[in-house]
Enzyme design. Structure first.
Site, PDB file in Angstrom:
ATOM      1  N   THR A 135      38.886  44.699  37.902  1.00 46.30           N
ATOM      2  CA  THR A 135      37.505  44.388  38.233  1.00 46.30           C
ATOM      3  C   THR A 135      37.468  43.574  39.516  1.00 46.30           C
ATOM      4  OG1 THR A 135      37.716  42.588  36.637  1.00 46.30           O
ATOM      5  CG2 THR A 135      36.506  44.534  35.953  1.00 46.30           C
ATOM      6  N   CYS A 136      37.972  42.378  39.456  1.00 45.62           N
ATOM      7  CA  CYS A 136      37.897  41.505  40.609  1.00 45.62           C
ATOM      8  C   CYS A 136      39.285  40.957  40.903  1.00 45.62           C
ATOM      9  CB  CYS A 136      36.945  40.360  40.312  1.00 45.62           C
ATOM     10  SG  CYS A 136      36.666  39.252  41.670  1.00 45.62           S
ATOM     11  N   PRO A 137      39.831  41.094  42.049  1.00 45.54           N
ATOM     12  CA  PRO A 137      39.195  41.556  43.280  1.00 45.54           C
ATOM     13  C   PRO A 137      39.282  43.057  43.527  1.00 45.54           C
ATOM     14  CG  PRO A 137      41.342  40.634  43.768  1.00 45.54           C
ATOM     15  CD  PRO A 137      41.156  40.531  42.300  1.00 45.54           C
TER      16      PRO A 137
END
Lengths: 80, 379
Positions: A17-19
Protein backbone atom coordinates in the site's frame (compact mmCIF):
# COMPACT_ATOMS: atom_id res chain seq x y z
CA UNK A 1 9.37 -20.36 -25.31
CA UNK A 2 12.28 -18.76 -23.48
CA UNK A 3 13.51 -19.83 -20.05
CA UNK A 4 12.20 -17.78 -17.11
CA UNK A 5 14.56 -14.95 -16.18
CA UNK A 6 16.74 -15.51 -13.14
CA UNK A 7 16.76 -12.31 -11.08
CA UNK A 8 19.62 -11.32 -8.80
CA UNK A 9 17.20 -9.56 -6.48
CA UNK A 10 13.50 -10.25 -5.93
CA UNK A 11 11.35 -7.42 -4.57
CA UNK A 12 8.05 -8.82 -3.35
CA UNK A 13 5.58 -5.93 -3.17
CA UNK A 14 2.39 -7.96 -3.40
CA UNK A 15 -0.21 -6.27 -1.20
CA UNK A 16 1.88 -3.12 -0.94
CA UNK A 17 0.00 0.00 0.00
CA UNK A 18 2.38 2.65 1.19
CA UNK A 19 4.83 3.61 -0.20
CA UNK A 20 4.13 1.22 -3.04
CA UNK A 21 5.77 -1.21 -5.44
CA UNK A 22 7.72 1.28 -7.54
CA UNK A 23 9.16 2.89 -4.41
CA UNK A 24 10.21 -0.55 -3.20
CA UNK A 25 11.95 -1.19 -6.53
CA UNK A 26 13.71 2.20 -6.65
CA UNK A 27 15.00 1.66 -3.11
CA UNK A 28 16.66 -1.58 -4.24
CA UNK A 29 17.90 -0.36 -7.63
CA UNK A 30 19.58 2.78 -6.27
CA UNK A 31 22.44 1.13 -4.33
CA UNK A 32 22.81 -1.88 -6.65
CA UNK A 33 25.61 -2.52 -9.13
CA UNK A 34 25.08 -2.01 -12.85
CA UNK A 35 23.87 -5.17 -14.56
CA UNK A 36 21.84 -6.34 -11.55
CA UNK A 37 18.56 -7.94 -12.62
CA UNK A 38 15.49 -7.32 -10.44
CA UNK A 39 12.14 -9.06 -10.30
CA UNK A 40 9.38 -6.85 -8.90
CA UNK A 41 6.32 -8.84 -7.86
CA UNK A 42 3.17 -6.75 -7.65
CA UNK A 43 -0.55 -7.32 -7.64
CA UNK A 44 -1.12 -3.64 -8.44
CA UNK A 45 -2.16 -3.39 -12.08
CA UNK A 46 -1.16 0.28 -12.38
CA UNK A 47 2.42 -0.69 -11.60
CA UNK A 48 2.50 -2.45 -15.00
CA UNK A 49 2.52 1.02 -16.53
CA UNK A 50 4.26 3.03 -13.81
CA UNK A 51 7.32 0.83 -13.54
CA UNK A 52 8.17 0.74 -17.28
CA UNK A 53 7.66 4.52 -17.43
CA UNK A 54 10.21 5.08 -14.68
CA UNK A 55 12.59 2.45 -16.07
CA UNK A 56 12.63 4.30 -19.39
CA UNK A 57 13.08 7.72 -17.76
CA UNK A 58 15.92 6.48 -15.56
CA UNK A 59 17.57 4.74 -18.51
CA UNK A 60 17.37 1.18 -17.23
CA UNK A 61 16.23 -1.83 -19.23
CA UNK A 62 12.80 -3.47 -19.02
CA UNK A 63 13.41 -7.17 -19.66
CA UNK A 64 9.94 -8.66 -19.36
CA UNK A 65 6.52 -8.45 -17.70
CA UNK A 66 5.01 -11.82 -16.80
CA UNK A 67 1.42 -12.23 -15.62
CA UNK A 68 0.84 -15.06 -13.15
CA UNK A 69 -2.38 -17.01 -12.76
CA UNK A 70 -2.70 -16.16 -9.07
CA UNK A 71 -3.20 -12.46 -9.66
CA UNK A 72 0.19 -10.82 -9.72
CA UNK A 73 2.81 -9.70 -12.18
CA UNK A 74 6.58 -10.14 -12.29
CA UNK A 75 8.32 -7.13 -13.81
CA UNK A 76 11.96 -7.79 -14.70
CA UNK A 77 14.33 -4.83 -14.79
CA UNK A 78 18.08 -4.62 -15.43
CA UNK A 79 20.05 -1.74 -13.93
CA UNK A 80 22.06 -0.07 -16.68
CA UNK B 1 10.56 -19.95 33.14
CA UNK B 2 9.86 -18.44 29.74
CA UNK B 3 11.92 -15.38 28.83
CA UNK B 4 10.66 -12.94 26.22
CA UNK B 5 13.32 -10.46 25.14
CA UNK B 6 12.42 -7.31 23.20
CA UNK B 7 15.36 -5.52 21.61
CA UNK B 8 14.55 -1.86 21.02
CA UNK B 9 12.70 0.61 23.23
CA UNK B 10 11.00 2.75 20.58
CA UNK B 11 7.27 2.83 20.02
CA UNK B 12 6.94 -0.85 19.05
CA UNK B 13 9.16 -2.27 21.78
CA UNK B 14 7.79 -0.10 24.57
CA UNK B 15 4.13 -0.66 23.71
CA UNK B 16 4.81 -4.39 23.41
CA UNK B 17 6.55 -4.59 26.80
CA UNK B 18 3.67 -2.82 28.50
CA UNK B 19 1.00 -4.86 26.71
CA UNK B 20 2.79 -8.07 27.72
CA UNK B 21 2.99 -6.85 31.33
CA UNK B 22 -0.76 -6.36 31.20
CA UNK B 23 -1.68 -9.59 29.41
CA UNK B 24 0.75 -11.82 31.32
CA UNK B 25 0.35 -10.21 34.75
CA UNK B 26 -0.40 -13.45 36.65
CA UNK B 27 2.41 -15.35 34.90
CA UNK B 28 4.86 -12.53 35.63
CA UNK B 29 3.79 -12.40 39.28
CA UNK B 30 4.24 -16.16 39.58
CA UNK B 31 7.72 -16.01 38.06
CA UNK B 32 6.70 -18.25 35.15
CA UNK B 33 7.53 -15.55 32.60
CA UNK B 34 10.07 -12.78 32.36
CA UNK B 35 9.69 -9.88 29.92
CA UNK B 36 12.97 -8.08 29.22
CA UNK B 37 13.12 -4.81 27.30
CA UNK B 38 16.64 -3.96 26.10
CA UNK B 39 17.47 -0.46 24.84
CA UNK B 40 20.79 1.25 24.30
CA UNK B 41 19.50 4.58 25.61
CA UNK B 42 17.81 5.13 28.98
CA UNK B 43 15.34 7.42 27.21
CA UNK B 44 12.46 6.67 24.88
CA UNK B 45 12.35 8.98 21.86
CA UNK B 46 9.16 10.13 20.11
CA UNK B 47 10.48 11.12 16.69
CA UNK B 48 7.45 13.01 15.26
CA UNK B 49 8.36 15.93 17.55
CA UNK B 50 11.35 16.78 15.33
CA UNK B 51 9.15 18.09 12.49
CA UNK B 52 7.92 20.81 14.87
CA UNK B 53 11.45 21.52 16.10
CA UNK B 54 12.33 22.65 12.58
CA UNK B 55 9.66 25.35 12.80
CA UNK B 56 10.67 26.46 16.29
CA UNK B 57 7.49 25.09 17.89
CA UNK B 58 9.05 22.33 20.01
CA UNK B 59 12.48 21.42 21.38
CA UNK B 60 14.37 18.12 21.11
CA UNK B 61 13.88 17.67 24.87
CA UNK B 62 10.12 17.36 24.21
CA UNK B 63 10.84 14.14 22.29
CA UNK B 64 12.54 12.29 25.18
CA UNK B 65 11.32 10.66 28.37
CA UNK B 66 13.06 8.11 30.59
CA UNK B 67 11.96 4.55 29.87
CA UNK B 68 11.69 4.03 33.63
CA UNK B 69 8.74 6.47 33.59
CA UNK B 70 7.01 4.61 30.77
CA UNK B 71 7.60 0.91 31.30
CA UNK B 72 5.57 -1.24 33.69
CA UNK B 73 7.64 -2.23 36.76
CA UNK B 74 6.91 -5.90 35.99
CA UNK B 75 9.13 -5.56 32.91
CA UNK B 76 12.88 -6.02 33.35
CA UNK B 77 14.50 -2.97 31.78
CA UNK B 78 18.04 -3.58 30.57
CA UNK B 79 19.97 -0.56 29.30
CA UNK B 80 22.64 -2.01 27.03
CA UNK B 81 23.49 -2.60 23.41
CA UNK B 82 22.86 -5.97 21.84
CA UNK B 83 25.52 -6.73 19.25
CA UNK B 84 25.05 -10.43 18.58
CA UNK B 85 22.06 -12.69 17.93
CA UNK B 86 22.44 -16.46 17.71
CA UNK B 87 19.01 -17.70 16.70
CA UNK B 88 20.10 -21.34 16.78
CA UNK B 89 21.39 -21.20 20.37
CA UNK B 90 18.75 -18.53 21.22
CA UNK B 91 21.24 -16.23 22.87
CA UNK B 92 22.04 -12.53 22.67
CA UNK B 93 25.49 -11.00 23.09
CA UNK B 94 25.90 -7.49 24.50
CA UNK B 95 28.56 -4.87 23.75
CA UNK B 96 29.82 -5.11 27.34
CA UNK B 97 30.43 -8.84 26.96
CA UNK B 98 27.29 -10.03 28.76
CA UNK B 99 25.07 -12.75 27.29
CA UNK B 100 21.38 -13.50 27.66
CA UNK B 101 19.27 -16.50 26.70
CA UNK B 102 15.78 -16.08 25.30
CA UNK B 103 12.81 -18.25 24.49
CA UNK B 104 11.08 -15.66 22.32
CA UNK B 105 12.85 -12.72 20.68
CA UNK B 106 11.22 -9.60 19.30
CA UNK B 107 13.40 -7.30 17.21
CA UNK B 108 12.18 -3.71 17.30
CA UNK B 109 15.38 -1.89 16.44
CA UNK B 110 13.83 0.63 14.07
CA UNK B 111 15.49 2.54 11.26
CA UNK B 112 18.63 4.64 11.17
CA UNK B 113 19.55 7.48 8.85
CA UNK B 114 22.25 6.88 6.24
CA UNK B 115 22.83 10.25 4.52
CA UNK B 116 26.40 9.24 3.62
CA UNK B 117 24.94 6.88 0.98
CA UNK B 118 24.37 9.93 -1.23
CA UNK B 119 27.59 11.85 -1.95
CA UNK B 120 27.38 15.46 -0.80
CA UNK B 121 24.08 15.08 1.04
CA UNK B 122 25.47 15.50 4.56
CA UNK B 123 27.30 18.69 3.62
CA UNK B 124 24.65 20.09 1.30
CA UNK B 125 21.34 19.07 2.79
CA UNK B 126 19.22 19.50 5.89
CA UNK B 127 16.73 17.09 7.45
CA UNK B 128 14.24 16.92 10.31
CA UNK B 129 14.58 13.26 11.25
CA UNK B 130 16.76 13.73 14.33
CA UNK B 131 17.49 16.32 17.02
CA UNK B 132 20.67 17.84 15.58
CA UNK B 133 19.32 17.91 12.02
CA UNK B 134 16.05 19.52 13.10
CA UNK B 135 17.82 22.20 15.13
CA UNK B 136 20.21 22.98 12.27
CA UNK B 137 17.23 23.24 9.90
CA UNK B 138 15.40 25.51 12.40
CA UNK B 139 18.38 27.89 12.37
CA UNK B 140 18.65 27.79 8.57
CA UNK B 141 14.92 28.47 8.10
CA UNK B 142 15.06 31.36 10.57
CA UNK B 143 17.58 33.10 8.33
CA UNK B 144 16.09 32.05 4.99
CA UNK B 145 14.63 35.22 3.50
CA UNK B 146 14.60 34.38 -0.21
CA UNK B 147 15.64 31.77 -2.76
CA UNK B 148 14.76 28.22 -3.78
CA UNK B 149 13.66 25.82 -1.05
CA UNK B 150 13.78 22.21 -2.28
CA UNK B 151 12.26 19.36 -0.31
CA UNK B 152 13.52 16.13 -1.84
CA UNK B 153 12.55 12.61 -0.92
CA UNK B 154 15.91 10.96 -1.49
CA UNK B 155 15.74 7.79 0.53
CA UNK B 156 13.15 5.05 0.11
CA UNK B 157 11.81 3.50 2.20
CA UNK B 158 11.79 6.19 4.87
CA UNK B 159 10.10 6.84 8.20
CA UNK B 160 6.71 8.56 8.15
CA UNK B 161 5.76 8.80 4.46
CA UNK B 162 3.51 11.78 5.23
CA UNK B 163 6.28 13.93 6.71
CA UNK B 164 7.71 15.31 3.42
CA UNK B 165 4.25 16.57 2.42
CA UNK B 166 3.74 18.02 5.86
CA UNK B 167 7.06 19.83 5.71
CA UNK B 168 6.41 21.71 2.47
CA UNK B 169 2.83 22.61 3.38
CA UNK B 170 3.96 23.83 6.81
CA UNK B 171 6.91 25.70 5.27
CA UNK B 172 4.57 27.41 2.81
CA UNK B 173 2.32 28.63 5.66
CA UNK B 174 5.25 29.50 7.92
CA UNK B 175 6.88 31.62 5.22
CA UNK B 176 3.58 33.33 4.33
CA UNK B 177 3.03 34.22 8.00
CA UNK B 178 6.41 35.96 7.99
CA UNK B 179 5.88 37.78 4.70
CA UNK B 180 8.69 35.92 2.95
CA UNK B 181 6.76 33.59 0.67
CA UNK B 182 6.81 35.94 -2.35
CA UNK B 183 10.61 35.75 -2.32
CA UNK B 184 10.82 31.98 -1.88
CA UNK B 185 10.16 29.31 -4.52
CA UNK B 186 9.28 25.89 -3.11
CA UNK B 187 9.85 22.63 -4.98
CA UNK B 188 8.87 19.15 -3.79
CA UNK B 189 10.50 16.16 -5.48
CA UNK B 190 9.29 12.57 -5.25
CA UNK B 191 10.78 9.33 -6.61
CA UNK B 192 7.74 8.00 -8.48
CA UNK B 193 5.30 9.47 -10.99
CA UNK B 194 3.05 11.16 -8.45
CA UNK B 195 3.38 13.17 -5.24
CA UNK B 196 2.96 10.22 -2.85
CA UNK B 197 2.94 6.43 -2.89
CA UNK B 198 -0.81 6.30 -2.27
CA UNK B 199 -2.87 7.61 -5.17
CA UNK B 200 -5.54 9.39 -3.11
CA UNK B 201 -2.96 11.18 -0.98
CA UNK B 202 -1.01 12.08 -4.13
CA UNK B 203 -4.15 13.56 -5.72
CA UNK B 204 -4.90 15.59 -2.62
CA UNK B 205 -1.30 16.83 -2.34
CA UNK B 206 -1.10 17.76 -6.03
CA UNK B 207 -4.17 19.98 -5.69
CA UNK B 208 -2.80 21.54 -2.48
CA UNK B 209 0.53 22.23 -4.19
CA UNK B 210 -1.21 23.96 -7.13
CA UNK B 211 -3.22 26.15 -4.74
CA UNK B 212 -0.10 27.15 -2.85
CA UNK B 213 2.31 27.56 -5.76
CA UNK B 214 4.54 24.64 -4.78
CA UNK B 215 6.29 23.05 -7.76
CA UNK B 216 5.95 19.25 -7.96
CA UNK B 217 8.72 17.26 -9.66
CA UNK B 218 8.05 13.55 -10.02
CA UNK B 219 10.29 10.65 -11.10
CA UNK B 220 13.13 12.42 -9.31
CA UNK B 221 15.70 10.27 -7.53
CA UNK B 222 18.73 12.26 -6.39
CA UNK B 223 21.95 10.28 -6.30
CA UNK B 224 24.39 13.14 -5.57
CA UNK B 225 24.48 16.64 -4.14
CA UNK B 226 27.08 19.27 -4.98
CA UNK B 227 27.26 21.49 -1.88
CA UNK B 228 29.58 23.97 -3.59
CA UNK B 229 27.38 24.79 -6.57
CA UNK B 230 24.19 23.89 -4.61
CA UNK B 231 22.86 21.49 -7.21
CA UNK B 232 20.93 18.23 -6.76
CA UNK B 233 21.82 15.56 -9.35
CA UNK B 234 19.36 12.76 -10.12
CA UNK B 235 19.44 9.17 -11.36
CA UNK B 236 17.27 10.39 -14.23
CA UNK B 237 20.04 12.74 -15.42
CA UNK B 238 18.57 16.04 -14.21
CA UNK B 239 20.08 18.85 -12.16
CA UNK B 240 18.07 20.92 -9.68
CA UNK B 241 19.63 24.09 -8.23
CA UNK B 242 18.72 24.96 -4.65
CA UNK B 243 19.40 27.57 -2.00
CA UNK B 244 18.05 25.53 0.93
CA UNK B 245 17.85 21.75 0.52
CA UNK B 246 15.73 19.72 2.92
CA UNK B 247 16.10 16.02 2.16
CA UNK B 248 14.55 12.86 3.40
CA UNK B 249 17.83 10.96 3.78
CA UNK B 250 18.33 7.30 2.88
CA UNK B 251 17.36 5.00 5.72
CA UNK B 252 18.84 1.72 6.81
CA UNK B 253 17.90 -0.87 9.36
CA UNK B 254 19.93 -1.51 12.47
CA UNK B 255 23.47 -2.89 12.24
CA UNK B 256 22.28 -5.64 14.57
CA UNK B 257 20.01 -6.94 11.81
CA UNK B 258 22.53 -6.78 8.98
CA UNK B 259 25.57 -7.97 10.91
CA UNK B 260 23.75 -11.00 12.29
CA UNK B 261 22.18 -12.02 8.99
CA UNK B 262 18.65 -11.38 10.19
CA UNK B 263 17.65 -9.53 7.04
CA UNK B 264 18.98 -7.71 3.98
CA UNK B 265 19.32 -3.92 4.25
CA UNK B 266 18.47 -4.16 7.95
CA UNK B 267 14.80 -5.06 7.42
CA UNK B 268 13.69 -8.48 8.66
CA UNK B 269 11.47 -10.56 6.35
CA UNK B 270 8.29 -11.45 8.26
CA UNK B 271 4.90 -12.91 7.56
CA UNK B 272 2.91 -9.72 7.02
CA UNK B 273 0.02 -10.98 9.15
CA UNK B 274 1.69 -12.91 11.99
CA UNK B 275 4.89 -10.78 12.05
CA UNK B 276 6.93 -13.93 12.65
CA UNK B 277 10.33 -13.82 10.97
CA UNK B 278 10.00 -16.05 7.95
CA UNK B 279 13.46 -17.57 8.13
CA UNK B 280 14.08 -17.58 11.88
CA UNK B 281 12.56 -19.62 14.67
CA UNK B 282 10.88 -17.90 17.65
CA UNK B 283 11.69 -14.45 16.33
CA UNK B 284 9.21 -11.66 15.66
CA UNK B 285 9.98 -8.27 14.16
CA UNK B 286 7.85 -5.15 14.58
CA UNK B 287 8.01 -1.49 13.66
CA UNK B 288 10.42 -0.12 11.10
CA UNK B 289 12.64 -3.22 11.41
CA UNK B 290 9.90 -5.47 9.99
CA UNK B 291 9.75 -5.72 6.21
CA UNK B 292 6.00 -5.39 5.70
CA UNK B 293 4.30 -3.68 2.75
CA UNK B 294 3.06 -0.61 4.58
CA UNK B 295 4.45 2.60 6.04
CA UNK B 296 7.37 2.84 8.41
CA UNK B 297 5.25 4.75 10.90
CA UNK B 298 4.62 4.86 14.63
CA UNK B 299 1.01 3.76 14.24
CA UNK B 300 2.17 0.62 12.42
CA UNK B 301 4.60 -0.23 15.23
CA UNK B 302 1.86 0.44 17.78
CA UNK B 303 -0.71 -1.88 16.16
CA UNK B 304 1.88 -4.55 15.38
CA UNK B 305 2.94 -4.51 19.05
CA UNK B 306 -0.63 -5.24 20.12
CA UNK B 307 -0.80 -8.21 17.74
CA UNK B 308 2.53 -9.66 18.86
CA UNK B 309 1.58 -9.20 22.53
CA UNK B 310 -1.56 -11.27 21.91
CA UNK B 311 0.37 -13.92 19.99
CA UNK B 312 3.14 -14.23 22.58
CA UNK B 313 0.62 -14.39 25.43
CA UNK B 314 -1.12 -17.25 23.62
CA UNK B 315 2.17 -19.05 23.02
CA UNK B 316 3.21 -18.70 26.67
CA UNK B 317 -0.12 -20.23 27.74
CA UNK B 318 0.28 -23.12 25.32
CA UNK B 319 -2.52 -21.87 23.09
CA UNK B 320 -2.46 -21.49 19.33
CA UNK B 321 -1.87 -17.79 18.55
CA UNK B 322 -4.59 -16.36 16.33
CA UNK B 323 -4.08 -12.58 16.43
CA UNK B 324 -3.07 -11.14 13.08
CA UNK B 325 -2.07 -7.73 11.72
CA UNK B 326 -4.10 -6.40 8.79
CA UNK B 327 -1.78 -3.54 7.85
CA UNK B 328 -3.66 -0.95 9.90
CA UNK B 329 -1.95 2.42 9.53
CA UNK B 330 -3.13 5.80 10.78
CA UNK B 331 -1.52 9.12 9.93
CA UNK B 332 -2.40 12.64 10.90
CA UNK B 333 -1.06 14.88 8.15
CA UNK B 334 -0.37 18.55 8.83
CA UNK B 335 -1.45 20.63 5.81
CA UNK B 336 -0.29 24.00 7.13
CA UNK B 337 0.63 25.54 10.47
CA UNK B 338 -2.95 25.40 11.76
CA UNK B 339 -4.77 22.71 9.75
CA UNK B 340 -4.39 18.98 9.25
CA UNK B 341 -6.02 15.95 7.69
CA UNK B 342 -6.14 12.30 8.65
CA UNK B 343 -5.91 8.97 6.81
CA UNK B 344 -6.46 5.38 7.86
CA UNK B 345 -5.87 2.25 5.77
CA UNK B 346 -4.91 -1.42 5.81
CA UNK B 347 -3.06 -3.69 3.39
CA UNK B 348 -4.25 -3.06 -0.17
CA UNK B 349 -6.67 -0.28 0.82
CA UNK B 350 -6.73 3.25 -0.55
CA UNK B 351 -7.53 5.79 2.15
CA UNK B 352 -9.93 8.69 1.84
CA UNK B 353 -8.23 12.01 2.57
CA UNK B 354 -10.52 14.05 4.80
CA UNK B 355 -11.03 17.78 4.29
CA UNK B 356 -8.25 19.50 6.27
CA UNK B 357 -9.44 21.38 9.36
CA UNK B 358 -8.16 23.19 12.39
CA UNK B 359 -9.91 20.58 14.54
CA UNK B 360 -7.79 17.80 13.04
CA UNK B 361 -4.67 19.93 13.59
CA UNK B 362 -5.62 20.22 17.26
CA UNK B 363 -6.31 16.47 17.31
CA UNK B 364 -2.79 15.84 16.01
CA UNK B 365 -1.24 18.14 18.61
CA UNK B 366 -3.39 16.53 21.33
CA UNK B 367 -2.29 13.08 20.20
CA UNK B 368 1.35 14.17 20.25
CA UNK B 369 0.88 15.05 23.93
CA UNK B 370 -1.09 11.92 24.75
CA UNK B 371 1.43 9.74 22.87
CA UNK B 372 3.06 9.05 26.22
CA UNK B 373 -0.09 7.12 27.13
CA UNK B 374 0.35 5.06 23.96
CA UNK B 375 3.92 4.26 24.98
CA UNK B 376 2.59 3.11 28.34
CA UNK B 377 0.28 0.73 26.50
CA UNK B 378 -2.84 2.62 27.60
CA UNK B 379 -4.04 4.34 24.42
Amino acid sequence: MSEPLQPDVTVDSRGATCPGPLMDLIGKVKPADEGTVFELRTGDSSSKNDVPEWVEKAGHELLDVVEHEDGYWSIYVKKV
Amino acid sequence: MTRIVIVGGGTGGTVLANRLADELGPELDAGDVEVVLVNDDPDHVYKPVYLYVAFGERTPADARRPLTDLVDPAVTLDIGRVTGVDTAAKTLAFADGAEMDYDHLVVATGADLAPAEVPGLEAGGHHFYGPEGAERLRDALAEFESGHLVLSVVGVPHMCPAAPLEFVLMADAWLRDRGRRADVDITYTYPIQRAHGIQSIADWATEAFEERDIELRTFTNPDAVDPETQVLETMEGEEIPYDLLVAIPPHTGSDLVTENGLGDDGWIPVDRHTLEATDLEDVYAIGDAADVPTSKAGSVAHYEAGVVADRLASEVRGQVPTATYDGKTICFVESGMDEATFVEFGYGETPVVREPSQTLHWAKLAYNESYWLTARGLL
